[in-house]
Motif scaffolding. Sequence first.
Motif, short mmCIF file in Angstrom:
data_model
loop_
_atom_site.label_atom_id
_atom_site.label_comp_id
_atom_site.label_asym_id
_atom_site.label_seq_id
_atom_site.Cartn_x
_atom_site.Cartn_y
_atom_site.Cartn_z
N LYS A 75 -56.32 -22.09 -79.56
CA LYS A 75 -57.60 -22.60 -80.06
C LYS A 75 -58.31 -23.45 -79.02
O LYS A 75 -59.53 -23.39 -78.87
CB LYS A 75 -57.40 -23.35 -81.37
CG LYS A 75 -57.06 -22.41 -82.51
CD LYS A 75 -56.81 -23.14 -83.81
CE LYS A 75 -56.52 -22.14 -84.92
NZ LYS A 75 -55.30 -21.35 -84.66
N ALA A 76 -57.57 -24.28 -78.28
CA ALA A 76 -58.18 -25.10 -77.25
C ALA A 76 -58.88 -24.22 -76.21
O ALA A 76 -60.04 -24.48 -75.83
CB ALA A 76 -57.11 -25.96 -76.58
N HIS A 77 -58.20 -23.20 -75.76
CA HIS A 77 -58.75 -22.28 -74.75
C HIS A 77 -59.93 -21.50 -75.32
O HIS A 77 -60.98 -21.35 -74.67
CB HIS A 77 -57.63 -21.33 -74.32
CG HIS A 77 -57.97 -20.46 -73.16
ND1 HIS A 77 -58.15 -20.94 -71.89
CD2 HIS A 77 -58.15 -19.10 -73.08
CE1 HIS A 77 -58.43 -19.93 -71.07
NE2 HIS A 77 -58.45 -18.82 -71.77
N HIS A 78 -59.78 -21.03 -76.54
CA HIS A 78 -60.80 -20.21 -77.19
C HIS A 78 -62.09 -20.99 -77.43
O HIS A 78 -63.19 -20.49 -77.20
CB HIS A 78 -60.22 -19.70 -78.51
CG HIS A 78 -61.06 -18.70 -79.21
ND1 HIS A 78 -61.57 -18.93 -80.47
CD2 HIS A 78 -61.50 -17.47 -78.86
CE1 HIS A 78 -62.27 -17.88 -80.86
NE2 HIS A 78 -62.25 -16.99 -79.90
N VAL A 79 -61.96 -22.23 -77.89
CA VAL A 79 -63.15 -23.06 -78.14
C VAL A 79 -63.89 -23.34 -76.83
O VAL A 79 -65.12 -23.24 -76.77
CB VAL A 79 -62.74 -24.37 -78.85
CG1 VAL A 79 -63.86 -25.40 -78.78
CG2 VAL A 79 -62.40 -24.08 -80.31
N ASP A 80 -63.15 -23.69 -75.79
CA ASP A 80 -63.80 -24.02 -74.51
C ASP A 80 -64.48 -22.81 -73.88
O ASP A 80 -65.59 -22.92 -73.35
CB ASP A 80 -62.77 -24.58 -73.54
CG ASP A 80 -62.41 -26.03 -73.85
OD1 ASP A 80 -63.10 -26.65 -74.67
OD2 ASP A 80 -61.43 -26.53 -73.26
N LEU A 81 -63.82 -21.65 -73.92
CA LEU A 81 -64.33 -20.48 -73.21
C LEU A 81 -65.29 -19.64 -74.02
O LEU A 81 -66.18 -18.98 -73.45
CB LEU A 81 -63.18 -19.60 -72.73
CG LEU A 81 -62.68 -19.85 -71.30
CD1 LEU A 81 -62.07 -21.25 -71.21
CD2 LEU A 81 -61.68 -18.79 -70.87
N VAL A 82 -65.15 -19.63 -75.35
CA VAL A 82 -65.91 -18.69 -76.17
C VAL A 82 -66.85 -19.38 -77.16
O VAL A 82 -68.05 -19.14 -77.17
CB VAL A 82 -64.95 -17.74 -76.94
CG1 VAL A 82 -65.73 -16.79 -77.84
CG2 VAL A 82 -64.08 -16.96 -75.96
N ILE A 83 -66.29 -20.26 -78.00
CA ILE A 83 -67.07 -20.75 -79.13
C ILE A 83 -68.15 -21.75 -78.71
O ILE A 83 -69.32 -21.59 -79.07
CB ILE A 83 -66.14 -21.36 -80.20
CG1 ILE A 83 -65.25 -20.26 -80.80
CG2 ILE A 83 -66.96 -22.04 -81.30
CD1 ILE A 83 -64.27 -20.75 -81.84
N ARG A 84 -67.79 -22.78 -77.95
CA ARG A 84 -68.80 -23.77 -77.57
C ARG A 84 -69.95 -23.16 -76.76
O ARG A 84 -71.12 -23.47 -77.03
CB ARG A 84 -68.16 -24.93 -76.82
CG ARG A 84 -67.37 -25.88 -77.73
CD ARG A 84 -67.00 -27.16 -76.99
NE ARG A 84 -66.11 -28.01 -77.78
CZ ARG A 84 -66.51 -28.90 -78.67
NH1 ARG A 84 -67.81 -29.04 -78.92
NH2 ARG A 84 -65.64 -29.64 -79.33
N PRO A 85 -69.67 -22.29 -75.78
CA PRO A 85 -70.79 -21.68 -75.05
C PRO A 85 -71.70 -20.85 -75.95
O PRO A 85 -72.93 -20.87 -75.79
CB PRO A 85 -70.10 -20.81 -74.00
CG PRO A 85 -68.77 -21.47 -73.78
CD PRO A 85 -68.37 -21.98 -75.13
N ALA A 86 -71.12 -20.14 -76.91
CA ALA A 86 -71.94 -19.33 -77.81
C ALA A 86 -72.81 -20.21 -78.70
O ALA A 86 -73.99 -19.92 -78.93
CB ALA A 86 -71.05 -18.42 -78.66
N LEU A 87 -72.24 -21.30 -79.21
CA LEU A 87 -73.03 -22.21 -80.04
C LEU A 87 -74.13 -22.87 -79.23
O LEU A 87 -75.26 -23.05 -79.72
CB LEU A 87 -72.11 -23.28 -80.65
CG LEU A 87 -71.11 -22.78 -81.70
CD1 LEU A 87 -70.15 -23.90 -82.09
CD2 LEU A 87 -71.81 -22.22 -82.92
N ALA A 88 -73.83 -23.23 -77.98
CA ALA A 88 -74.85 -23.84 -77.13
C ALA A 88 -75.99 -22.88 -76.85
O ALA A 88 -77.14 -23.30 -76.63
CB ALA A 88 -74.22 -24.30 -75.81
N ALA A 89 -75.69 -21.58 -76.88
CA ALA A 89 -76.72 -20.55 -76.67
C ALA A 89 -77.46 -20.20 -77.95
O ALA A 89 -78.31 -19.31 -77.95
CB ALA A 89 -76.08 -19.30 -76.07
#
Length: 212
Positions: A75-89
């Motif tokens: 989850k740590a890796h997934h949030v940093d690489l996938v989820i947060r960037p998508a939400l920021a976009a």
Amino acid sequence: MSGRDGVFIAFEGGDGAGKSTQVRLLADALCEAGREVLVTRQPGGTELGAAIRDLVLHGDHVSPRAEALLFAADKAHHVDLVIRPALAAGQVVLTDRYTDSSVAYQGAGRDLGAGEVHDLQMWAVGHLVPDLTVVVDVPPEEGRRRRGEVHDRLESEADAFHAAIREHFLATARGNPQRYLVVDGTAAPEDVHAAVLARFETLGGARPEASA
């Protein structure tokens, strides 16, 4: 739900509940409405996550505490690489499982302590919680019937394990109805989808960053 702030929705529930179907139906509806949608899952939404998924769900025995730590790493890796960037976009992120699964499966199911596993998960994801968590609820025996003869390491656990997980999901949802929606996974998929879509349309405001 405007500007560069995305919307984050997690789908939770027992194995065989129908989460993946509901993720797909909501993604299709939102795409048709012109929203940018990212569909992902945990574990398995990254290359590292896929390796962890294979190790934990399909490998040899993993001790309960190691299991909890591996899911937290995913989850740590997934949030940093996938989820947060998508939400920021400004995208709508739909994930098949998130932190509540780890708290339910390792905290309640493995009896490691829901509070301890919750704190570990929140640290791993930097306290990022969904705008909405949909719990697709089915009895353990129905989930087992739907899965048929194919079971991974967690699915193959006894019904008592899955019953503890189910009760944890329901108790968590009862305690925070503003962020959770419980839907009857034994109902027709289109009816479940209608309930999810109706709740989605009520979302607004900033995404929470809290210990929920």
